[in-house]
Scaffold this motif. Sequence first.
Motif, PDB file in Angstrom:
ATOM      1  N   ASN A 126     -46.968  36.074  49.982  1.00 48.13           N
ATOM      2  CA  ASN A 126     -47.890  36.092  48.845  1.00 48.13           C
ATOM      3  C   ASN A 126     -49.320  35.910  49.335  1.00 48.13           C
TER       4      ASN A 126
ATOM      5  N   LYS B  97     -53.342  36.346  49.820  1.00 46.56           N
ATOM      6  CA  LYS B  97     -54.485  36.512  48.936  1.00 46.56           C
ATOM      7  C   LYS B  97     -55.666  37.009  49.749  1.00 46.56           C
TER       8      LYS B  97
ATOM      9  N   GLN C 227     -48.542  27.276  51.048  1.00 46.82           N
ATOM     10  CA  GLN C 227     -48.092  26.891  49.712  1.00 46.82           C
ATOM     11  C   GLN C 227     -49.203  26.299  48.851  1.00 46.82           C
TER      12      GLN C 227
ATOM     13  N   GLY D 295     -51.867  27.858  48.102  1.00 48.58           N
ATOM     14  CA  GLY D 295     -52.281  28.953  47.226  1.00 48.58           C
ATOM     15  C   GLY D 295     -53.726  29.374  47.330  1.00 48.58           C
TER      16      GLY D 295
END
Length: 465
Positions: A32, A34, A282, A284
């Motif tokens: 994931n 970014k 994690q 984010g």
Amino acid sequence: MSQLPEEFVSKYQSLLGEKESQIFFNAIKNDNTKKGFRLNSLKNNFQQVSYSLDKPISFADNAYYGIVSGRDIEWVSGTVYSQDPSAMYPAIIADIQPGERVLDLCAAPGGKSTALAEKLAGEGILVANEISSVRAKILRENLERWGATNVVITNESPEKLATKFVNYFDKIVIDAPCSGEGMFRKDPDAMEYWSQDYVIKCQIRQKEIISQAVKMIKPGGKLVYSTCTYAPEEDEQIVSWLVDKYNFRILPVKHYQGMSSGRPEWADNNEQLKETIRLWFQDGVGEGQFAALVQAPDTAELGTFNKSKKKKRKNNSNTNAQRLDKKQQQLIDKVIDKFNLPTQLVDWPKLAFNSNNHVYLPVVEDSRLQGLHVLNNGVELGILKKNRFEPGHQLAEVLGQNHQKQVVELQSEDSYQRFLHGETISITTDLIGFVLVSYQGHIFSFGKVGGDKMLKNFYPKGLRK
């Protein structure tokens, strides 16, 4: 996603415990990632971009989550820089002030250097160094696009730089070469060369780099140390070593949402290590990052080195560099008099040098740089040729700081792409001679308009796409 190395899994199970380590491993496998970008406030119209600005990055000015293409006019003109959001943080905690002397010691590809240069706002000096010649070329291209006027780019070892810049810098940023654990998600190949032995090799090299950096920092100066790895051997343990060996002091930095504290228990239990920053997958924010801000002691002797005493020289000591004569000034003025110069370039007739017909405004005296491999010192205005002057690409990017009138605006995506490819473009304009070329309001090159209303292409061949 490649399989995580068994040794890596075992190590972080021991460090984090079963539950927390599983969250960490899952975050790697989820892929994931970014992406983010920063707007360049040095440019005249930096907020006029085609990207969504709906997702700001909380800890960075003019920074947003989103994807940038290297063919977009915003990138080509130096209006934006694509950068992992986590990687933005080390330059932020450096808290650069205009007028300071700053060193980015491991600078390529240039994300942190562009941020540091922007904060200097044309005042002071940034030395951006990269030991790899291939990566130094990329660094130069990125800084050239950024349009900063006060940057020296070097391709040198820290050891050699340290002989030229003793106790010179107010601030030093070291984004150290590391084992790359924080890149596992973005670059799975990093898993292939990871080993605990490699972690220790990186730790040794990091200590070697820091040992040279402490020779270059002023008493009381500040140093940012960062990596894109999670290994305590390269993070908290390096900071502890720096504190113990050189008597540096760990300074507090602001912790934003999504940022974790360093782990004293992974080093020497110094509670001040909680002031360092860890950005886990994690969390984010972005990819993996560690960052710390430390301050040198208020003493002139930070390392075992001798500060050489040299007489000050009033003149530029580069034997190939000479002040401009009247004729050369007239040839240059005939071209650049049409443009609105940033403050740093206004006095170019007094400040510029000619070295092998390359005209430049240095920000560091050449005598200090002798013996170093220097890719750029200040701003290259252009090249003197037989009875004429040809402005350089760096000057075009610098002129993007100010509103300009001598500009040809390309009217279509097709014209823009053709110009990037190096083609001559048919245009409608009353302008003649050298002009700045822009697309969607972003200046990115020089061109030259002849009587036939054709826009001759001066976009550098090495950048053409």
